[in-house]
Design an enzyme around this catalytic site. Structure first.
Site, mmCIF file in Angstrom:
data_model
loop_
_atom_site.group_PDB
_atom_site.id
_atom_site.type_symbol
_atom_site.label_atom_id
_atom_site.label_comp_id
_atom_site.label_asym_id
_atom_site.label_seq_id
_atom_site.Cartn_x
_atom_site.Cartn_y
_atom_site.Cartn_z
ATOM 1 N N ASP A 14 0.876 -1.019 0.083
ATOM 2 C CA ASP A 14 0.022 0.012 0.122
ATOM 3 C C ASP A 14 1.072 1.245 0.021
ATOM 4 O O ASP A 14 2.186 1.208 0.475
ATOM 5 C CB ASP A 14 -0.877 -0.230 1.284
ATOM 6 C CG ASP A 14 -1.553 1.203 1.488
ATOM 7 O OD1 ASP A 14 -2.229 1.691 0.436
ATOM 8 O OD2 ASP A 14 -1.713 1.583 2.885
ATOM 9 N N ASP A 16 -0.137 4.988 0.793
ATOM 10 C CA ASP A 16 -0.311 6.067 1.696
ATOM 11 C C ASP A 16 -0.321 5.654 3.081
ATOM 12 O O ASP A 16 -1.201 4.800 3.639
ATOM 13 C CB ASP A 16 -1.541 6.864 1.478
ATOM 14 C CG ASP A 16 -1.431 7.731 0.381
ATOM 15 O OD1 ASP A 16 -0.296 8.070 -0.035
ATOM 16 O OD2 ASP A 16 -2.565 7.815 -0.270
HETATM 17 MG MG LIG Z 1 -2.988 3.194 3.519
#
Ligand SMILES: [Mg+2]
Length: 179
Positions: A14, A16
Site C-alpha cells: 500500500d 499512503d
Molecule cells: Mg494506506
C-alpha cells in the site's frame, strides 16, 4: 516469519501510511505533499534484495473526486521512485484505483483488480508467495482474498486481528520478513 523469502516472492505495498505520510482527510496531490516515512528507503532497498518483484497498489479516489489528475499521480510516483532508486531500492510498478468508493470499481481495494493487473504484467507472480503490507482494513482484506500473507502497519502497534502480523513500520516489517 512466513518461511524463507526468495526471488520467487512478490511484495505488494500500500502507499499512503506505509511508504509516505498519510494526509488525514486529504490526498497527496503533488510532489511537495509527498514525504517518505522514516526508514522506508532502507526498507525497500532490503526488500529489493530479497523479493523478486515489488509493486505498489494504491486507492486514489482523489482523482475520481477531481482533486488531482492521473498526470499529478504519475509525477508523484516518478518522484517516489527516484528517491527509492537513489537509495538502492526498486519498485517494479505502481497500480492505482482512481474511482470513487461509491463506484464499486473492481480495481479499488479490497477488490482484487490491481493484483490481477500486476499478475498480467508479471505472470510469474504467485499470490501464495506474496506478502501484502498495508495500514487499512481494505489492504488486509485484499491480501486475504488473494491468499497472500498479510502485514498490518500501525505505528502504535495496535494489532489487526485479521492480519497475519502487525508491525510498527515498513522497515520493521521487512526486517522480520527476511529474518
Ligand atoms: Mg494506506
Amino acid at each position: 516469519m512466513f518461511g524463507k523469502i526468495d526471488k520467487s516472492w512478490t511484495l505488494f505495498l500500500d502507499r499512503d501510511g506505509v511508504i509516505n505520510e498519510r494526509l488525514i482527510g486529504d490526498y497527496v496531490k503533488s510532489t511537495d505533499e509527498f514525504r517518505l516515512l522514516e526508514g522506508v528507503a532502507e526498507a525497500i532497498k532490503i526488500a529489493s534484495e530479497n523479493f523478486g518483484r515489488i509493486v505498489v497498489v494504491t486507492n486514489q479516489q482523489g482523482i475520481g473526486k477531481g482533486l488531482m489528475t492521473e498526470r499529478n499521480l504519475s509525477e508523484i510516483h516518478a518522484y517516489c521512485l527516484d528517491m527509492i532508486q537513489a537509495s538502492g531500492g526498486h519498485i517494479d510498478r505502481f497500480y492505482f484505483a482512481p474511482a470513487l468508493a461509491a463506484e464499486k470499481s473492481p480495481l479499488r481495494k479490497p477488490e482484487t483488480g490491481m493484483a490481477l493487473q500486476a499478475q498480467q504484467d508479471f505472470p510469474e507472480i504467485d499470490f501464495e508467495r506474496s506478502v501484502m503490507i498495508g495500514d487499512s482494513d481494505s489492504d488486509i482484506a485484499f491480501g486475504r482474498r488473494l491468499g497472500m500473507k498479510t502485514v498490518y502497519i500501525d505505528a502504535t502497534g495496535k494489532e489487526h486481528h485479521e492480519a497475519d502480523t502487525t508491525q510498527r513500520s515498513l522497515l520493521e516489517a521487512i526486517k522480520k520478513l527476511i529474518a
